[in-house]
Write an enzyme that holds these catalytic residues in place. Structure first.
Site, PDB file in Angstrom:
ATOM      1  N   ASP A 209      31.366  16.999 -14.868  1.00 47.67           N
ATOM      2  CA  ASP A 209      30.702  18.285 -15.027  1.00 47.67           C
ATOM      3  C   ASP A 209      29.929  18.364 -16.347  1.00 47.67           C
ATOM      4  O   ASP A 209      30.464  17.984 -17.399  1.00 47.67           O
ATOM      5  CB  ASP A 209      31.813  19.360 -15.015  1.00 47.67           C
ATOM      6  CG  ASP A 209      31.296  20.764 -14.956  1.00 47.67           C
ATOM      7  OD1 ASP A 209      30.751  21.142 -13.912  1.00 47.67           O
ATOM      8  OD2 ASP A 209      31.432  21.489 -15.960  1.00 47.67           O
ATOM      9  N   GLU A 263      38.379  -0.127 -15.962  1.00 45.94           N
ATOM     10  CA  GLU A 263      39.727  -0.682 -16.164  1.00 45.94           C
ATOM     11  C   GLU A 263      40.468  -0.753 -14.831  1.00 45.94           C
ATOM     12  O   GLU A 263      41.390  -1.528 -14.659  1.00 45.94           O
ATOM     13  CB  GLU A 263      40.559   0.221 -17.092  1.00 45.94           C
ATOM     14  CG  GLU A 263      40.146   0.206 -18.529  1.00 45.94           C
ATOM     15  CD  GLU A 263      40.835   1.330 -19.310  1.00 45.94           C
ATOM     16  OE1 GLU A 263      41.855   1.889 -18.822  1.00 45.94           O
ATOM     17  OE2 GLU A 263      40.342   1.663 -20.403  1.00 45.94           O
TER      18      GLU A 263
HETATM   19  C1  GLC Z   1      28.824  23.019 -13.836  1.00 45.53           C
HETATM   20  C2  GLC Z   1      29.490  23.478 -12.566  1.00 45.53           C
HETATM   21  C3  GLC Z   1      29.461  24.985 -12.521  1.00 45.53           C
HETATM   22  C4  GLC Z   1      30.248  25.501 -13.700  1.00 45.53           C
HETATM   23  C5  GLC Z   1      29.690  24.954 -15.001  1.00 45.53           C
HETATM   24  C6  GLC Z   1      30.635  25.178 -16.119  1.00 45.53           C
HETATM   25  O1  GLC Z   1      27.476  23.272 -13.848  1.00 45.53           O
HETATM   26  O2  GLC Z   1      28.879  22.885 -11.462  1.00 45.53           O
HETATM   27  O3  GLC Z   1      29.999  25.480 -11.325  1.00 45.53           O
HETATM   28  O4  GLC Z   1      30.215  26.900 -13.714  1.00 45.53           O
HETATM   29  O5  GLC Z   1      29.476  23.558 -14.938  1.00 45.53           O
HETATM   30  O6  GLC Z   1      31.754  24.341 -15.996  1.00 45.53           O
END
Ligand code: GLC
Length: 564
Positions: A209, A263
């Site tokens: 993310d 790993e």
């Molecule tokens: C990313 C995720 C989103 C989230 C953001 C903060 O963009 O896809 O859903 O709100 O990160 O973690």
């Protein structure tokens, strides 16, 4: 042996040829009647996913969380939130996925934790705490305001004052999502250990993310104003994120994460790193991590979101695909995404007929496609009344069309059941009014449904080497029709996609290349002319077709073995 396969990427790696299916766990299947989807629910539906014909599932976060951002605020990286189940449920899900031949990719959220994570509780407890520097703390500006002008992606300043210690902490998202300090070696170590925790349990990789946010400017300089900003647009776009995204140092972290994955994998069964990166193409390509020796040490798949924002025209899409293909570093695998839990659904962006065309595009381009759950049913955005809103983004910036609830509504399974079989309780988000018509069982019973189109496309992609690993050759644009070929020789397939609302005639003869035999329809988005000879093709409005030399049993995919 750990580290043996560093940087090695087999041309046969599963993720190069495979298809990924994103599951938003709150909305897939509820197994205990609390109205929220869960891991056992996903497990119950794995046979559907396997029969759909994809290779891997990516599950959005299910870790313990106060749910300020529905799981993207993690309070413990190594457990399961009770609303989704238990670690034992996860292990059972893993085992069943393996038995069905499905890979499992988790969502890693390293940029920020929840403000309830023990690390942050410790960090905020005192300026002298050992974990103080795990987060980004700064003194107030001379006027007591935030230390600089950085904005949160969810509106308002990216800084919140913590009265206890009189300093501000940085958060690129909600104030409940404080940003970690990735310059700190212990932060890296802790996150890499969390990755190992899941890798040991057998997961096949991570979608990481907001990875391009991990490093911020060390001098905390103000971001410049964006001169192109249009008032009324997403307020976070008022500034150019010069000092908050894609900074030097991020690539090194991506490579470190990749080494952690390496790993565990082997060249044949490598663990996958997918990077969530919303950046222009030339910056996106850096996330493949091409080093001076020509080895790709970064993410195998930096998500390519460029179709999501593209104007839906043959010319524009043609240009995009050419530019993307041309920018790829040597040996890098392309990938394509049509939608996700943060973006309006494809059926709402381009209409239901357009969504069929989009499905054919996604599944016939070169590279790994990622499907968003429910797009295979043609689910559209479900508008929410003010009192139904769940998404914190919509709550903070109401009425701007930024909320993400509409694309996160529950999956409809059985047309005749309450809540279309998603839950026996009250669903956390309302299902669409047409959920019975869209339900999986109804669509399986209809040979020309969107679901059957997806199943056929996926089956063709799996059967045809041209589609899952063949070359991509642009054939130009004729009016509103985008044309390209996949594969070579007698395996060559021609894809014609009519983006227009009018019928369009296409001369097939020049597209045959050196093929002596006539071309046949392998598949139409309308699913009604498979097998016929395609001498001259008149495409109907928004129709897409795949043409190829007649090849017996691979010509029409089997749709008989459907299961829910
Ligand atoms: C990313 C995720 C989103 C989230 C953001 C903060 O963009 O896809 O859903 O709100 O990160 O973690």
């Amino acid at each position: 042996m750990p580290g043996l396969n560093r940087g090695v990427q087999s041309p046969d790696a599963w993720w190069r040829k495979g298809v990924i299916y994103q599951i938003y766990p709150r909305s897939f299947q509820d197994s205990n009647g609390d109205g929220i989807g869960d891991l056992n629910g996903i497990r119950q539906r794995l046979s559907y996913v396997a029969a759909l014909g994809v290779d891997a599932i990516w599950i959005s976060p299910f870790f313990p969380s106060p749910m300020a951002d529905f799981g993207y605020d993690v309070a413990d990286y190594c457990d399961v939130d009770p609303c989704f189940g238990t670690l034992a449920d996860f292990d059972a899900l893993m085992a069943e996925a393996k038995a069905l031949g499905l890979r499992v990719v988790l969502d890693l959220v390293p940029n920020h934790t929840s403000d309830r994570h023990p690390w942050f509780l410790q960090s905020r407890s005192s300026r002298n705490d050992l974990k103080r520097d795990w987060y980004l703390w700064r003194d107030p500006a001379p006027d007591d305001g935030p230390p600089n002008n950085w904005l949160s992606n969810f509106g308002g300043p990216a800084w919140t004052l913590d009265p206890l210690t009189g300093q501000y902490y940085a958060h690129m998202f909600l104030k409940e999502q404080p940003d970690l300090n990735w310059r700190h070696p212990e932060v890296r170590r802790a996150m890499f250990d969390a990755m190992r925790f899941w890798l040991r349990r057998g997961v096949d990789g991570f979608r990481v993310d907001a990875i391009y946010h991990l490093i911020k400017d060390e001098y905390f300089r103000d971001n410049p104003l964006d001169p192109a900003f249009v008032p009324g647009a997403d307020p976070a776009h008022r500034l150019l994120p010069r000092y908050t995204v894609d900074l030097p140092g991020v690539q090194a972290i991506v490579s470190e994460m990749r080494r952690v994955l390496d790993e565990f994998g082997s060249p044949e069964s490598s663990r996958l790193l997918i990077a969530e990166v919303y950046l222009p193409l030339h910056q996106l390509m850096n996330y493949y991590g091409l080093d001076a020796a020509g080895v790709l040490r970064g993410a195998q798949l930096p998500f390519n979101f460029h179709l999501i924002g593209a104007t839906w025209q043959a010319q524009v899409v043609d240009q995009l695909v050419r530019e993307y293909e041309a920018e790829l570093p040597p040996g890098a695998s392309p990938n394509w995404v049509l939608g996700n839990h943060d973006k309006s659904r494809i059926a709402s962006r381009v209409g239901v007929r357009g969504a069929r065309l989009a499905a054919m595009l996604l599944l016939t381009l070169r590279g790994t496609p990622t499907l968003y759950y429910g797009d295979e049913l043609g689910m559209a955005d479900v508008p929410m009344q003010t009192n139904e809103v769940q998404d914190p983004f919509e709550k903070r910036e109401p009425g701007r069309g930024l909320g993400r609830d509409p694309e996160r509504t529950p999956m409809p399974w059985q047309g005749d059941e309450a809540n279309a079989g998603f839950t026996t309780g009250r669903p956390w988000l309302r299902l669409s009014r047409d959920c019975a018509t869209l339900a999986v069982d109804r669509q399986l019973a209809d040979a020309r449904s969107m679901l059957q189109l997806y199943r056929r496309l996926l089956a063709l992609r799996r059967q045809s080497r041209s589609l899952h690993e063949g070359a991509w050759t642009p054939l130009g644009v004729s009016g509103n029709v985008l044309m390209y070929a996949r594969g070579e020789g007698s395996h060559r397939l021609v894809v014609l996609l009519n983006f227009g609302a009018e019928s369009a005639a296409v001369a097939v003869q020049p597209l045959r290349d050196s093929l002596a035999s006539p071309l046949h329809f392998w598949l139409s988005t309308r699913q009604d002319r498979e097998g016929a000879v395609a001498d001259s093709v008149v495409l109907r409005p928004e129709e897409g077709v795949i043409l190829g030399v007649a090849a017996g049993d691979v010509m029409v995919a089997d749709t008989a073995s459907a299961t829910t």
